[in-house]
Design a protein around this motif. Sequence first.
Motif, short mmCIF file in Angstrom:
data_model
loop_
_atom_site.label_atom_id
_atom_site.label_comp_id
_atom_site.label_asym_id
_atom_site.label_seq_id
_atom_site.Cartn_x
_atom_site.Cartn_y
_atom_site.Cartn_z
N SER A 40 6.92 2.29 4.51
CA SER A 40 6.20 2.85 5.66
C SER A 40 4.72 2.48 5.61
CB SER A 40 6.40 4.36 5.73
OG SER A 40 5.82 5.00 4.62
N ALA B 160 3.23 0.68 8.76
CA ALA B 160 2.08 1.27 9.45
C ALA B 160 0.92 0.29 9.53
CB ALA B 160 1.64 2.55 8.75
N LEU C 159 -0.13 -1.24 13.05
CA LEU C 159 -1.49 -0.98 13.52
C LEU C 159 -2.20 -2.28 13.86
CD1 LEU C 159 -3.75 1.16 13.92
CD2 LEU C 159 -4.46 0.60 11.60
N GLY D 132 2.23 10.77 15.25
CA GLY D 132 2.23 10.33 13.86
C GLY D 132 2.26 11.50 12.88
N PRO E 260 2.47 6.05 4.88
CA PRO E 260 2.05 5.64 6.22
C PRO E 260 0.61 6.03 6.53
CG PRO E 260 3.57 7.49 6.36
CD PRO E 260 3.56 7.04 4.93
N VAL F 215 -2.29 3.36 7.80
CA VAL F 215 -3.08 3.50 9.03
C VAL F 215 -4.57 3.60 8.70
CG1 VAL F 215 -3.58 5.08 10.94
CG2 VAL F 215 -1.23 4.49 10.40
#
Length: 143
Positions: free
Chosen positions: A32, A36, A40, A61, A89, A93
């Motif tokens: 993840s 992510a 992104l 999210g 994640p 991000v």
Amino acid sequence: MAHAESDDPIDRALFGRSGSSARLALGIAGASFVAAAVGLAMVERLHGVDVLVRPVWWQVGALAVVAVTAVHAYLNEGLIVCWLLAFGPLFGVSAGLGGAVFAEMRSGLLATVVASAIGAGTAAVLLGGVGFLIGYGLRYVLS
């Protein structure tokens, strides 16, 4: 990590009942993180950064992170594993956004990584903890 089947209640509450499930959750956290960060980057490249400022992205999210950690806590317990599951994640991000922000500020890579890790760690403790409490509470109520 915990043994295959732990009888110690503290060990079970921190690491989960099954070591293999905890390792699977950590693999999911790593995947993840990659998803992510790549997702992104793709959204930034296709639509621009202004799309990511919309609150609905962050609300969905956060809800997804809480839901995934709640499912893990319901099935296997493990507070620390829930935190790490949430960290994947969130760090992906924050590293992606932090890279864009720190590139504008001309900060170094170390500052970007440290700031992203601190921000993601704080959010992971909060969201992973909420997910753990929901999942563990459901497990307690339904059993």
